[in-house]
Design a protein around this motif. Structure first.
Motif, PDB file in Angstrom:
ATOM      1  N   GLY A  44       1.111  -1.681   0.043  1.00  0.00           N
ATOM      2  CA  GLY A  44      -0.139  -0.028  -0.085  1.00  0.00           C
ATOM      3  C   GLY A  44       0.714   1.442  -0.067  1.00  0.00           C
ATOM      4  O   GLY A  44       2.115   1.000  -0.338  1.00  0.00           O
ATOM      5  N   HIS A  45      -0.036   2.218   0.418  1.00  0.00           N
ATOM      6  CA  HIS A  45       1.279   3.557   0.230  1.00  0.00           C
ATOM      7  C   HIS A  45       1.029   4.336   2.036  1.00  0.00           C
ATOM      8  O   HIS A  45       1.749   5.011   1.946  1.00  0.00           O
ATOM      9  N   THR A  46       0.455   3.548   2.876  1.00  0.00           N
ATOM     10  CA  THR A  46       0.644   4.132   4.070  1.00  0.00           C
ATOM     11  C   THR A  46       1.782   4.958   4.637  1.00  0.00           C
ATOM     12  O   THR A  46       2.075   5.584   5.412  1.00  0.00           O
ATOM     13  N   TRP A  47       2.678   3.597   3.743  1.00  0.00           N
ATOM     14  CA  TRP A  47       4.415   4.162   4.336  1.00  0.00           C
ATOM     15  C   TRP A  47       4.759   5.186   3.960  1.00  0.00           C
ATOM     16  O   TRP A  47       6.043   5.756   4.578  1.00  0.00           O
ATOM     17  N   HIS A  48       4.440   5.509   3.328  1.00  0.00           N
ATOM     18  CA  HIS A  48       5.006   7.111   2.928  1.00  0.00           C
ATOM     19  C   HIS A  48       4.309   8.288   3.663  1.00  0.00           C
ATOM     20  O   HIS A  48       4.845   9.186   2.921  1.00  0.00           O
ATOM     21  N   HIS A  49       3.852   7.902   4.013  1.00  0.00           N
ATOM     22  CA  HIS A  49       3.382   8.411   5.081  1.00  0.00           C
ATOM     23  C   HIS A  49       4.148   9.215   6.008  1.00  0.00           C
ATOM     24  O   HIS A  49       4.559   8.727   7.009  1.00  0.00           O
ATOM     25  N   PRO A  50       4.624  10.015   6.843  1.00  0.00           N
ATOM     26  CA  PRO A  50       4.823  10.528   8.026  1.00  0.00           C
ATOM     27  C   PRO A  50       4.063  10.190   9.208  1.00  0.00           C
ATOM     28  O   PRO A  50       2.937  10.286   8.864  1.00  0.00           O
ATOM     29  N   ASP A  51       4.752   9.515  10.577  1.00  0.00           N
ATOM     30  CA  ASP A  51       3.952   9.310  11.530  1.00  0.00           C
ATOM     31  C   ASP A  51       3.143  10.087  12.123  1.00  0.00           C
ATOM     32  O   ASP A  51       1.868   9.994  11.718  1.00  0.00           O
ATOM     33  N   SER A  96       5.574  -2.637  12.216  1.00  0.00           N
ATOM     34  CA  SER A  96       6.600  -3.111  11.958  1.00  0.00           C
ATOM     35  C   SER A  96       6.567  -4.464  10.875  1.00  0.00           C
ATOM     36  O   SER A  96       6.813  -5.276  11.414  1.00  0.00           O
ATOM     37  N   HIS A  97       5.294  -4.066  10.469  1.00  0.00           N
ATOM     38  CA  HIS A  97       5.242  -4.913   8.862  1.00  0.00           C
ATOM     39  C   HIS A  97       6.156  -4.463   7.794  1.00  0.00           C
ATOM     40  O   HIS A  97       6.098  -5.057   7.108  1.00  0.00           O
ATOM     41  N   TRP A  98       6.580  -3.359   8.163  1.00  0.00           N
ATOM     42  CA  TRP A  98       7.543  -2.641   7.131  1.00  0.00           C
ATOM     43  C   TRP A  98       8.766  -3.415   7.259  1.00  0.00           C
ATOM     44  O   TRP A  98       9.760  -2.065   7.593  1.00  0.00           O
ATOM     45  N   THR A  99       8.940  -4.229   6.889  1.00  0.00           N
ATOM     46  CA  THR A  99      10.322  -4.547   6.762  1.00  0.00           C
ATOM     47  C   THR A  99      11.406  -5.255   5.549  1.00  0.00           C
ATOM     48  O   THR A  99      12.774  -5.079   6.256  1.00  0.00           O
ATOM     49  N   SER A 100      11.212  -4.713   5.129  1.00  0.00           N
ATOM     50  CA  SER A 100      11.828  -4.697   3.624  1.00  0.00           C
ATOM     51  C   SER A 100      13.417  -3.441   3.447  1.00  0.00           C
ATOM     52  O   SER A 100      13.127  -2.484   3.666  1.00  0.00           O
ATOM     53  N   ALA A 101      14.424  -4.204   3.467  1.00  0.00           N
ATOM     54  CA  ALA A 101      15.456  -2.093   3.437  1.00  0.00           C
ATOM     55  C   ALA A 101      15.082  -1.416   2.875  1.00  0.00           C
ATOM     56  O   ALA A 101      15.138  -0.406   2.678  1.00  0.00           O
ATOM     57  N   GLU A 102      14.376  -2.120   1.450  1.00  0.00           N
ATOM     58  CA  GLU A 102      14.628  -1.064  -0.002  1.00  0.00           C
ATOM     59  C   GLU A 102      13.424   0.225   0.740  1.00  0.00           C
ATOM     60  O   GLU A 102      13.521   1.427   0.748  1.00  0.00           O
ATOM     61  N   LEU A 103      12.250  -0.554   1.339  1.00  0.00           N
ATOM     62  CA  LEU A 103      11.147   0.356   1.762  1.00  0.00           C
ATOM     63  C   LEU A 103      11.281   0.920   2.927  1.00  0.00           C
ATOM     64  O   LEU A 103      11.431   2.146   3.115  1.00  0.00           O
ATOM     65  N   LEU A 104      12.398   0.964   3.903  1.00  0.00           N
ATOM     66  CA  LEU A 104      12.935   1.490   4.909  1.00  0.00           C
ATOM     67  C   LEU A 104      13.747   2.441   4.999  1.00  0.00           C
ATOM     68  O   LEU A 104      13.433   3.529   5.114  1.00  0.00           O
ATOM     69  N   GLU A 105      14.308   2.570   3.236  1.00  0.00           N
ATOM     70  CA  GLU A 105      15.267   3.162   3.154  1.00  0.00           C
ATOM     71  C   GLU A 105      14.600   4.688   2.255  1.00  0.00           C
ATOM     72  O   GLU A 105      14.684   5.761   2.289  1.00  0.00           O
ATOM     73  N   THR A 106      13.385   3.882   1.409  1.00  0.00           N
ATOM     74  CA  THR A 106      12.611   4.549   0.561  1.00  0.00           C
ATOM     75  C   THR A 106      11.875   6.159   1.186  1.00  0.00           C
ATOM     76  O   THR A 106      11.714   6.666   1.754  1.00  0.00           O
ATOM     77  N   ARG A 107      11.652   4.981   3.055  1.00  0.00           N
ATOM     78  CA  ARG A 107      10.258   6.041   3.397  1.00  0.00           C
ATOM     79  C   ARG A 107      11.365   7.180   4.382  1.00  0.00           C
ATOM     80  O   ARG A 107      10.822   7.927   4.568  1.00  0.00           O
ATOM     81  N   ALA A 108      12.989   6.587   4.726  1.00  0.00           N
ATOM     82  CA  ALA A 108      13.285   7.654   5.206  1.00  0.00           C
ATOM     83  C   ALA A 108      13.801   8.815   4.377  1.00  0.00           C
ATOM     84  O   ALA A 108      13.914   9.399   5.371  1.00  0.00           O
TER      85      ALA A 108
END
Length: 117
Positions: A44-51, A96-108
């Motif tokens: 999804g796109h939830t991870w695109h948004h800041p907390d 806690s379900h967002w675990t892929s390194a690529e996603l975490l780096e992109t989100r950061a």
């Protein structure tokens, strides 16, 4: 994490899915013009948004400044149902379900310079 999972399953999973999978065809408008509930997993796109944006949308609903004036959504505001602690717990559970390194780096990278309103 246990509180977040409990609250999510009780208040969110009926629309967003027990496995965070969202509703089918979540990018396509329904006949009423609204969008189905998106997934909260990595698809999804939830991870695109800041907390702070996720918190505000959960607490107040999909309203300005996080949606255009007059935007209609089936996402309710949870301010009257959930405490701030419960909302933050749900967000921690989702994250806690967002675990892929690529996603975490992109989100950061995406949220690095975003400031709360």
């Amino acid at each position: 994490m246990a509180l977040g999972e409990k609250v999510y399953l009780q208040h969110c999973s009926s629309c967003h899915g027990a496995r965070l999978e969202g509703q089918p065809n979540w990018r396509q408008h329904l006949p009423n013009g609204r969008l189905p509930a998106p997934p909260h997993d990595e698809s999804g796109h939830t991870w695109h948004h800041p907390d702070f944006v996720l918190f505000a949308i959960t607490k107040n609903g999909v309203v300005p400044p996080y949606a255009p004036p007059g935007y209609e959504s089936d996402m309710p505001a949870f301010a009257a149902k959930l405490s701030d602690e419960e909302i933050w717990a749900v967000l921690a559970y989702l994250k806690s379900h967002w675990t892929s390194a690529e996603l975490l780096e992109t989100r950061a990278q995406m949220i690095r310079n975003v400031k709360p309103r």
